[in-house]
Design a protein around this motif. Structure first.
Motif, PDB file in Angstrom:
ATOM      1  N   ALA A 102       0.805  -1.228   0.000  1.00 38.88           N
ATOM      2  CA  ALA A 102       0.000   0.000   0.000  1.00 38.88           C
ATOM      3  C   ALA A 102       0.832   1.270   0.000  1.00 38.88           C
ATOM      4  O   ALA A 102       0.280   2.368   0.039  1.00 38.88           O
ATOM      5  CB  ALA A 102      -0.921  -0.004   1.225  1.00 38.88           C
ATOM      6  N   ALA A 103       2.162   1.155  -0.041  1.00 40.14           N
ATOM      7  CA  ALA A 103       3.016   2.350   0.026  1.00 40.14           C
ATOM      8  C   ALA A 103       3.092   3.021  -1.337  1.00 40.14           C
ATOM      9  O   ALA A 103       3.287   2.366  -2.366  1.00 40.14           O
ATOM     10  CB  ALA A 103       4.417   1.981   0.506  1.00 40.14           C
ATOM     11  N   THR A 127       0.954   1.478  -6.115  1.00 42.30           N
ATOM     12  CA  THR A 127       1.438   1.287  -4.746  1.00 42.30           C
ATOM     13  C   THR A 127       2.253  -0.002  -4.673  1.00 42.30           C
ATOM     14  O   THR A 127       2.055  -0.924  -5.468  1.00 42.30           O
ATOM     15  CB  THR A 127       0.274   1.220  -3.742  1.00 42.30           C
ATOM     16  OG1 THR A 127      -0.560   0.106  -4.068  1.00 42.30           O
ATOM     17  CG2 THR A 127      -0.544   2.508  -3.777  1.00 42.30           C
ATOM     18  N   HIS A 128       3.141  -0.062  -3.680  1.00 43.72           N
ATOM     19  CA  HIS A 128       4.052  -1.191  -3.560  1.00 43.72           C
ATOM     20  C   HIS A 128       4.391  -1.426  -2.090  1.00 43.72           C
ATOM     21  O   HIS A 128       3.989  -0.643  -1.220  1.00 43.72           O
ATOM     22  CB  HIS A 128       5.330  -0.921  -4.361  1.00 43.72           C
ATOM     23  CG  HIS A 128       5.092  -0.637  -5.805  1.00 43.72           C
ATOM     24  ND1 HIS A 128       4.750   0.629  -6.274  1.00 43.72           N
ATOM     25  CD2 HIS A 128       5.100  -1.444  -6.895  1.00 43.72           C
ATOM     26  CE1 HIS A 128       4.564   0.586  -7.578  1.00 43.72           C
ATOM     27  NE2 HIS A 128       4.769  -0.656  -7.985  1.00 43.72           N
ATOM     28  N   ALA A 129       5.141  -2.470  -1.812  1.00 42.06           N
ATOM     29  CA  ALA A 129       5.557  -2.751  -0.441  1.00 42.06           C
ATOM     30  C   ALA A 129       6.524  -1.671   0.032  1.00 42.06           C
ATOM     31  O   ALA A 129       7.432  -1.284  -0.711  1.00 42.06           O
ATOM     32  CB  ALA A 129       6.218  -4.117  -0.362  1.00 42.06           C
ATOM     33  N   ARG A 184      11.101   4.288   0.703  1.00 48.36           N
ATOM     34  CA  ARG A 184      11.200   4.009  -0.729  1.00 48.36           C
ATOM     35  C   ARG A 184      10.431   2.715  -1.037  1.00 48.36           C
ATOM     36  O   ARG A 184      10.022   1.974  -0.140  1.00 48.36           O
ATOM     37  CB  ARG A 184      12.655   3.832  -1.165  1.00 48.36           C
ATOM     38  CG  ARG A 184      13.521   5.060  -1.045  1.00 48.36           C
ATOM     39  CD  ARG A 184      13.309   6.046  -2.191  1.00 48.36           C
ATOM     40  NE  ARG A 184      12.175   6.917  -1.961  1.00 48.36           N
ATOM     41  CZ  ARG A 184      11.680   7.756  -2.861  1.00 48.36           C
ATOM     42  NH1 ARG A 184      12.218   7.824  -4.073  1.00 48.36           N
ATOM     43  NH2 ARG A 184      10.660   8.522  -2.571  1.00 48.36           N
ATOM     44  N   THR A 185      10.258   2.437  -2.304  1.00 42.78           N
ATOM     45  CA  THR A 185       9.741   1.152  -2.761  1.00 42.78           C
ATOM     46  C   THR A 185      10.646   0.670  -3.888  1.00 42.78           C
ATOM     47  O   THR A 185      11.447   1.433  -4.442  1.00 42.78           O
ATOM     48  CB  THR A 185       8.289   1.251  -3.273  1.00 42.78           C
ATOM     49  OG1 THR A 185       8.259   2.033  -4.480  1.00 42.78           O
ATOM     50  CG2 THR A 185       7.365   1.878  -2.232  1.00 42.78           C
TER      51      THR A 185
END
Length: 374
Positions: free
Chosen positions: A148-149, A157-159, A351-352
């Motif tokens: 959701a980041a 969105t990503h981890a 960051r992702t």
């Protein structure tokens, strides 16, 4: 013509993209390694049409990862900038965006054992000889990329990958304020020269007759502006203990203006000749640090609470929202203030990253004949 196949991963790290290699898969000789990377990226060619590069400095990057023998680190990370328009591979700066890809890569390649839940990866950054700790989500011992980041400059969105830094002050220039001054006058313009992980020259956009909200294209299109900024950069190089920076990627030049979207400060950053569509990780950390230093160019512009009168021995965590052309970059600083003096003890950011592809990149065997040839 035969080709040599080299194992690598194509990864996005933060708002950058590039190839990630295990050090053992590349030539040990530096000149031969650089020739391999130029061939892999398709440089020199502005389009990088005959390689994996993305025709822009932000998408023509390389991370080299190896196991560390240090007691305080798991892996070592060497960042290399491959320039699209010239046959040059530079290690003169760090990259905090590609750093975000190092933890997942190290786990994927078995350099770090994954835990069930979150795996901390201690990363020694060879370019600046400093340490970062990345927390990578690994449910069931497997790297997770979805989540959701969200970070500005990257769709979807990503981890999340939180990264903490300590002792980055002066990592390239020898001191947080390498000139010994909070403000210098360079080529007739007030400037704050700072290095908290990335050498940056902070300038007020208004001193150039700018609002600070111009697009990167507008700034790059002004020959008089780019020439003036470059003249300041060339003069600042020796003052920052960087020597002749004519052919160097540092210092970065950041034009600052009051925030336009509720952040702390607005930025337009020359990297050094193109204007960043966002802002680099360590560039953002250096700018955020300048924002809390009383008397600096950034301090006079930024919208932040004054923490300089804090109690001795105590510290506060301060979120500095750095605005850039495509959104925000949040830097968390652990700041200690007492009697008008400020010290930044630690910085952290979010960051992702995403693994885009893994396999083998091909280079002509005339460049490197070792390994599997096809």
């Amino acid at each position: 013509m035969t080709q040599t196949a080299i194992s690598c991963s194509a990864m996005r790290g933060g708002t950058s993209k590039g190839l990630v290699f295990a050090a053992d898969d590349l030539p040990g000789d530096r000149a031969e390694r650089d020739a391999v990377l130029l061939a892999a990226m398709g440089s020199p060619d502005p389009r990088e049409i005959d390689g994996m590069g993305g025709s822009h400095p932000l998408t023509s990057k390389v991370a080299v990862v190896s196991q560390s023998r240090r007691d305080n680190a798991d892996v070592e990370y060497l960042f290399l900038q491959v320039w699209p328009d010239r046959a040059e591979v530079s290690d003169s700066q760090n990259c905090g965006n590609m750093l975000a890809a190092v933890g997942p890569f190290a786990i994927e390649r078995g350099l770090v054992a994954a835990r069930d839940g979150v795996t901390q990866v201690r990363i020694w950054m060879q370019n600046t000889r400093t340490l970062a700790i990345a927390s990578v989500q690994t449910p069931g011992g497997v790297v997770r990329y979805d989540g959701a980041a969200k970070i500005d400059g990257v769709p979807g969105t990503h981890a999340p990958i939180p990264i903490e830094f300590a002792d980055t002050a002066g990592s390239s220039c020898g001191a947080l304020l390498p000139t010994g001054q909070v403000v210098d006058v360079i080529e007739g313009v007030q400037a704050t020269c700072i290095d908290n992980g990335m050498p940056v020259v902070c300038l007020a956009a208004s001193d150039f007759g700018l609002s600070g909200q111009e697009s990167p294209g507008e700034l790059e299109g002004s020959a008089s502006l780019t020439q003036q900024v470059e003249a300041i950069r060339l003069a600042a190089g020796p003052m920052m203990n960087l020597g002749n920076v004519t052919n160097s990627t540092v210092p970065k030049m950041s034009l600052l203006s009051p925030p336009a979207h509720g952040g702390a400060v607005s930025t337009r950053t020359f990297i050094p000749h193109r204007v960043h569509e966002a802002i680099g990780v360590f560039g953002a950390v250096s700018v955020a640090t300048a924002c809390v230093l009383p008397g600096s160019v950034a301090y006079a512009i930024a919208n932040l609470p004054d923490v300089s009168a804090g109690s001795a021995g105590g510290s506060v965590d301060l979120d500095v929202e750095v605005e850039h052309p495509t959104g925000f970059f949040t830097v968390t600083l652990e700041v200690q203030g007492h009697d008008g003096a400020i010290s930044v003890r630690k910085s952290a950011l979010l960051r992702t990253a995403r693994l885009l592809m893994r396999g083998e990149v091909m280079v002509p065997s005339s460049v490197w004949s070792q390994g599997a040839s096809l």
